[in-house]
Scaffold this motif. Structure first.
Motif, PDB file in Angstrom:
ATOM      1  N   ARG A   7       0.433  -5.997   3.054  1.00 45.34           N
ATOM      2  CA  ARG A   7       1.079  -7.163   3.656  1.00 45.34           C
ATOM      3  C   ARG A   7       0.115  -8.337   3.557  1.00 45.34           C
ATOM      4  O   ARG A   7      -1.081  -8.196   3.757  1.00 45.34           O
ATOM      5  CB  ARG A   7       1.432  -6.857   5.103  1.00 45.34           C
ATOM      6  N   GLY A   8       0.667  -9.540   3.260  1.00 48.50           N
ATOM      7  CA  GLY A   8      -0.205 -10.692   3.092  1.00 48.50           C
ATOM      8  C   GLY A   8      -0.844 -11.147   4.390  1.00 48.50           C
ATOM      9  O   GLY A   8      -2.058 -11.047   4.575  1.00 48.50           O
ATOM     10  N   LEU A   9      -0.026 -11.646   5.329  1.00 49.74           N
ATOM     11  CA  LEU A   9      -0.519 -12.112   6.622  1.00 49.74           C
ATOM     12  C   LEU A   9       0.521 -11.749   7.664  1.00 49.74           C
ATOM     13  O   LEU A   9       1.704 -12.104   7.520  1.00 49.74           O
ATOM     14  CB  LEU A   9      -0.738 -13.621   6.608  1.00 49.74           C
ATOM     15  N   SER A  10       0.108 -11.055   8.712  1.00 50.06           N
ATOM     16  CA  SER A  10       1.009 -10.633   9.775  1.00 50.06           C
ATOM     17  C   SER A  10       0.494 -11.170  11.104  1.00 50.06           C
ATOM     18  O   SER A  10      -0.647 -10.889  11.502  1.00 50.06           O
ATOM     19  CB  SER A  10       1.099  -9.106   9.831  1.00 50.06           C
ATOM     20  N   LEU A  11       1.328 -11.959  11.772  1.00 53.09           N
ATOM     21  CA  LEU A  11       1.005 -12.494  13.093  1.00 53.09           C
ATOM     22  C   LEU A  11       2.039 -11.957  14.073  1.00 53.09           C
ATOM     23  O   LEU A  11       3.215 -12.295  13.990  1.00 53.09           O
ATOM     24  CB  LEU A  11       1.043 -14.020  13.070  1.00 53.09           C
ATOM     25  N   ASP A  26      -0.555 -12.692  -3.363  1.00 56.09           N
ATOM     26  CA  ASP A  26      -0.253 -12.093  -4.655  1.00 56.09           C
ATOM     27  C   ASP A  26       0.132 -10.628  -4.505  1.00 56.09           C
ATOM     28  O   ASP A  26      -0.642  -9.827  -3.967  1.00 56.09           O
ATOM     29  CB  ASP A  26      -1.456 -12.208  -5.597  1.00 56.09           C
ATOM     30  N   ASN A  27       1.341 -10.301  -4.982  1.00 59.15           N
ATOM     31  CA  ASN A  27       1.827  -8.926  -5.039  1.00 59.15           C
ATOM     32  C   ASN A  27       1.686  -8.185  -3.711  1.00 59.15           C
ATOM     33  O   ASN A  27       1.122  -7.085  -3.663  1.00 59.15           O
ATOM     34  CB  ASN A  27       1.097  -8.150  -6.149  1.00 59.15           C
ATOM     35  N   PRO A  28       2.184  -8.758  -2.621  1.00 54.90           N
ATOM     36  CA  PRO A  28       2.101  -8.048  -1.348  1.00 54.90           C
ATOM     37  C   PRO A  28       3.126  -6.921  -1.282  1.00 54.90           C
ATOM     38  O   PRO A  28       4.080  -6.874  -2.060  1.00 54.90           O
ATOM     39  CB  PRO A  28       2.440  -9.137  -0.329  1.00 54.90           C
ATOM     40  N   SER A  29       2.948  -6.015  -0.345  1.00 57.04           N
ATOM     41  CA  SER A  29       3.979  -5.048   0.006  1.00 57.04           C
ATOM     42  C   SER A  29       4.501  -5.398   1.395  1.00 57.04           C
ATOM     43  O   SER A  29       3.819  -6.024   2.192  1.00 57.04           O
ATOM     44  CB  SER A  29       3.415  -3.619  -0.004  1.00 57.04           C
ATOM     45  N   THR A  30       5.720  -5.047   1.682  1.00 52.73           N
ATOM     46  CA  THR A  30       6.412  -5.275   2.947  1.00 52.73           C
ATOM     47  C   THR A  30       6.773  -6.748   3.132  1.00 52.73           C
ATOM     48  O   THR A  30       7.931  -7.120   3.048  1.00 52.73           O
ATOM     49  CB  THR A  30       5.626  -4.761   4.158  1.00 52.73           C
ATOM     50  N   GLN A  31       5.799  -7.612   3.407  1.00 53.94           N
ATOM     51  CA  GLN A  31       6.030  -9.057   3.507  1.00 53.94           C
ATOM     52  C   GLN A  31       4.818  -9.822   2.989  1.00 53.94           C
ATOM     53  O   GLN A  31       3.684  -9.361   3.103  1.00 53.94           O
ATOM     54  CB  GLN A  31       6.270  -9.502   4.972  1.00 53.94           C
ATOM     55  N   GLY A  32       5.095 -11.017   2.440  1.00 55.01           N
ATOM     56  CA  GLY A  32       3.991 -11.922   2.151  1.00 55.01           C
ATOM     57  C   GLY A  32       3.446 -12.514   3.435  1.00 55.01           C
ATOM     58  O   GLY A  32       2.256 -12.407   3.746  1.00 55.01           O
ATOM     59  N   LEU A  33       4.331 -13.133   4.214  1.00 56.25           N
ATOM     60  CA  LEU A  33       3.983 -13.695   5.519  1.00 56.25           C
ATOM     61  C   LEU A  33       4.979 -13.189   6.537  1.00 56.25           C
ATOM     62  O   LEU A  33       6.198 -13.323   6.353  1.00 56.25           O
ATOM     63  CB  LEU A  33       4.022 -15.223   5.483  1.00 56.25           C
ATOM     64  N   GLY A  54       5.683  -8.294 -10.553  1.00 56.69           N
ATOM     65  CA  GLY A  54       6.621  -8.005 -11.640  1.00 56.69           C
ATOM     66  C   GLY A  54       7.896  -7.426 -11.075  1.00 56.69           C
ATOM     67  O   GLY A  54       7.870  -6.628 -10.137  1.00 56.69           O
ATOM     68  N   PHE A  55       9.027  -7.831 -11.616  1.00 56.33           N
ATOM     69  CA  PHE A  55      10.301  -7.356 -11.099  1.00 56.33           C
ATOM     70  C   PHE A  55      10.537  -5.897 -11.492  1.00 56.33           C
ATOM     71  O   PHE A  55      10.247  -5.476 -12.609  1.00 56.33           O
ATOM     72  CB  PHE A  55      11.449  -8.221 -11.624  1.00 56.33           C
ATOM     73  N   ASN A  56      11.101  -5.153 -10.518  1.00 54.91           N
ATOM     74  CA  ASN A  56      11.501  -3.758 -10.727  1.00 54.91           C
ATOM     75  C   ASN A  56      10.325  -2.824 -10.998  1.00 54.91           C
ATOM     76  O   ASN A  56      10.508  -1.713 -11.501  1.00 54.91           O
ATOM     77  CB  ASN A  56      12.527  -3.654 -11.866  1.00 54.91           C
ATOM     78  N   VAL A  57       9.132  -3.256 -10.688  1.00 57.77           N
ATOM     79  CA  VAL A  57       7.957  -2.397 -10.796  1.00 57.77           C
ATOM     80  C   VAL A  57       7.063  -2.641  -9.592  1.00 57.77           C
ATOM     81  O   VAL A  57       7.054  -3.730  -9.018  1.00 57.77           O
ATOM     82  CB  VAL A  57       7.153  -2.660 -12.094  1.00 57.77           C
ATOM     83  N   GLY A  58       6.313  -1.623  -9.187  1.00 58.48           N
ATOM     84  CA  GLY A  58       5.354  -1.803  -8.105  1.00 58.48           C
ATOM     85  C   GLY A  58       6.010  -1.999  -6.754  1.00 58.48           C
ATOM     86  O   GLY A  58       7.157  -1.624  -6.514  1.00 58.48           O
ATOM     87  N   ALA A  59       5.272  -2.635  -5.846  1.00 60.67           N
ATOM     88  CA  ALA A  59       5.707  -2.806  -4.462  1.00 60.67           C
ATOM     89  C   ALA A  59       6.866  -3.792  -4.358  1.00 60.67           C
ATOM     90  O   ALA A  59       7.027  -4.679  -5.193  1.00 60.67           O
ATOM     91  CB  ALA A  59       4.539  -3.288  -3.612  1.00 60.67           C
ATOM     92  N   THR A  60       7.700  -3.608  -3.328  1.00 61.16           N
ATOM     93  CA  THR A  60       8.738  -4.575  -2.990  1.00 61.16           C
ATOM     94  C   THR A  60       8.359  -5.254  -1.684  1.00 61.16           C
ATOM     95  O   THR A  60       7.701  -4.656  -0.834  1.00 61.16           O
ATOM     96  CB  THR A  60      10.112  -3.904  -2.842  1.00 61.16           C
ATOM     97  N   ALA A  61       8.755  -6.517  -1.545  1.00 58.38           N
ATOM     98  CA  ALA A  61       8.339  -7.247  -0.351  1.00 58.38           C
ATOM     99  C   ALA A  61       9.260  -8.415  -0.081  1.00 58.38           C
ATOM    100  O   ALA A  61       9.795  -9.041  -1.005  1.00 58.38           O
ATOM    101  CB  ALA A  61       6.909  -7.755  -0.505  1.00 58.38           C
TER     102      ALA A  61
END
Length: 208
Positions: A7-11, A26-33, A54-61
């Motif tokens: 996750r990028g930044l979680s408050l 860059d390329n976060p999982s779950t959420q960017g912010l 990249g779309f359809n590869v790696g983490a989704t967020a």
């Protein structure tokens, strides 16, 4: 911030105020912010960018997630540029106080909604050069009881499983100049329970 696989930044459960400069996730999982359970907080961000690897590869967020427990909060972004794959959408908010987006912004969401905003104010209005949603598992854009105008000067909504553009309630002006197309069952565009304002779709509309 280089956040590959995280996750990028979680408050969560924060109060008071905070001001941040330009931020890139860059390329976060779950959420960017993510901001959650922070009613009444005041947060100011500079230019905010979320880049999927990249779309359809790696983490989704999800790009920016303000959708939980932020009633009465104030969020300000100099501008946003979100490129996301999966997750809940590019930008999601629900009963999230006021969101001010000061400069022209852009969203590209693969397999999710570009915008999903409910019971939230866009302040004096938000301007996007483009919002793209491709193959969303739900809606392409969802605005439900949103105040403050929204102007989107380009982009596309392509093949969502649900309604491509769903606009419910509110009285602010809404303009979407991108193309909207859908090949599955269901409504292409749905506008309901409006109490005022103008709604304009100026791009090509296609449903087969």
């Amino acid at each position: 911030l280089g956040t590959a696989g995280q996750r990028g930044l979680s408050l969560v459960s924060v109060g008071g105020s905070m001001t941040a400069g330009g931020t890139t996730f860059d390329n976060p999982s779950t959420q960017g912010l993510r901001v959650a359970n922070s009613p009444g907080v005041t947060l100011v961000f500079g230019s905010t960018t979320v880049n999927d690897g990249g779309f359809n590869v790696g983490a989704t967020a999800t790009g920016i997630d303000l959708a939980l427990g932020n009633a009465g909060a104030s969020f300000t972004f100099a501008n946003i540029v979100l490129t996301v794959d999966g997750g809940a959408g590019g930008f999601v908010a629900n009963n999230s106080g006021t969101i001010n987006i000061l400069g022209p912004s852009a969203i590209h969401a693969n397999a999710s909604a570009g915008l999903d905003i409910v019971s939230t104010s866009l302040g004096s209005g938000a301007l996007f050069s483009s919002i793209v949603s491709v193959n969303s598992a739900g809606k392409g854009i969802n605005l439900d009881n949103v105040s403050g105008s929204l102007t989107v000067n380009g982009g596309s909504i392509t093949n969502p499983a649900g309604i491509a553009f769903d606009l419910n309630s509110g009285a602010s002006n809404v303009t979407y100049a991108g193309t909207v197309s859908k090949t599955s069952a269901g409504n292409l565009i749905e506008v309901t329970n409006r109490t005022g304002g103008t709604v304009t779709f100026s791009g090509n509309l296609s449903s087969t």
